[in-house]
Motif scaffolding. Structure first.
Motif, PDB file in Angstrom:
ATOM      1  N   UNK A  26       0.815  -1.220   0.000  1.00 47.24           N
ATOM      2  CA  UNK A  26       0.000   0.000   0.000  1.00 47.24           C
ATOM      3  C   UNK A  26       0.848   1.270   0.000  1.00 47.24           C
ATOM      4  N   UNK A  27       2.175   1.123   0.044  1.00 42.36           N
ATOM      5  CA  UNK A  27       3.053   2.287   0.001  1.00 42.36           C
ATOM      6  C   UNK A  27       3.209   3.011   1.326  1.00 42.36           C
ATOM      7  N   UNK A  28       2.969   2.312   2.433  1.00 42.01           N
ATOM      8  CA  UNK A  28       3.115   2.914   3.765  1.00 42.01           C
ATOM      9  C   UNK A  28       4.389   2.390   4.436  1.00 42.01           C
ATOM     10  N   UNK A  29       5.012   3.223   5.272  1.00 42.66           N
ATOM     11  CA  UNK A  29       6.223   2.794   5.976  1.00 42.66           C
ATOM     12  C   UNK A  29       5.948   2.150   7.342  1.00 42.66           C
ATOM     13  N   UNK A  30       4.726   1.692   7.598  1.00 44.36           N
ATOM     14  CA  UNK A  30       4.384   1.100   8.887  1.00 44.36           C
ATOM     15  C   UNK A  30       5.378   0.002   9.259  1.00 44.36           C
ATOM     16  N   UNK A  31       5.871   0.059  10.483  1.00 44.05           N
ATOM     17  CA  UNK A  31       6.851  -0.916  10.965  1.00 44.05           C
ATOM     18  C   UNK A  31       6.383  -1.548  12.259  1.00 44.05           C
ATOM     19  N   UNK A  32       6.808  -2.785  12.450  1.00 45.73           N
ATOM     20  CA  UNK A  32       6.533  -3.511  13.686  1.00 45.73           C
ATOM     21  C   UNK A  32       7.837  -4.139  14.150  1.00 45.73           C
TER      22      UNK A  32
END
Length: 99
Positions: free
Chosen positions: A88-94
């Motif tokens: 989706x082009x998001x930089x979300x990190x876990x």
């Protein structure tokens, strides 16, 4: 805590519970709140209410604990989060931390 199992031939094996890890989502300035809720519901099977509360923790506190899992499950869930975000082009990190 270890559990001792004794077999009929006087052979004993000590079983230990696996080490557990907290999966934590990290805040960024680009990932939408709606997408974070979606990830929490799809990857972590959270209800809409729980997902919204965790998303607000991520947004307001900079991070939010999603759950506690064994190493393999935690690392798989992190990979799923990163794959969904990348698509989706998001930089979300876990990340994960030992409990």
């Amino acid at each position: 805590m270890a559990e001792k199992v004794i077999y009929k031939d006087d052979i004993s094996i000590e079983l230990k519970k696996p080490k557990m890890y907290k999966v934590i989502l990290l805040n960024d300035d680009y990932t939408t709140m709606d997408f974070v809720v979606e990830v929490l519901m799809i990857v972590f099977h959270k209800s809409a209410t729980d997902a919204t509360q965790i998303m607000l923790d991520v947004h307001q506190k900079g991070k939010g604990v999603v759950g506690t899992y064994t190493y393999d499950i935690a690392s798989t869930k992190i990979a799923q989060v990163e794959q969904m975000a990348s698509e989706r082009g998001f930089p979300l990190a876990a990340v994960m931390e030992p409990e």
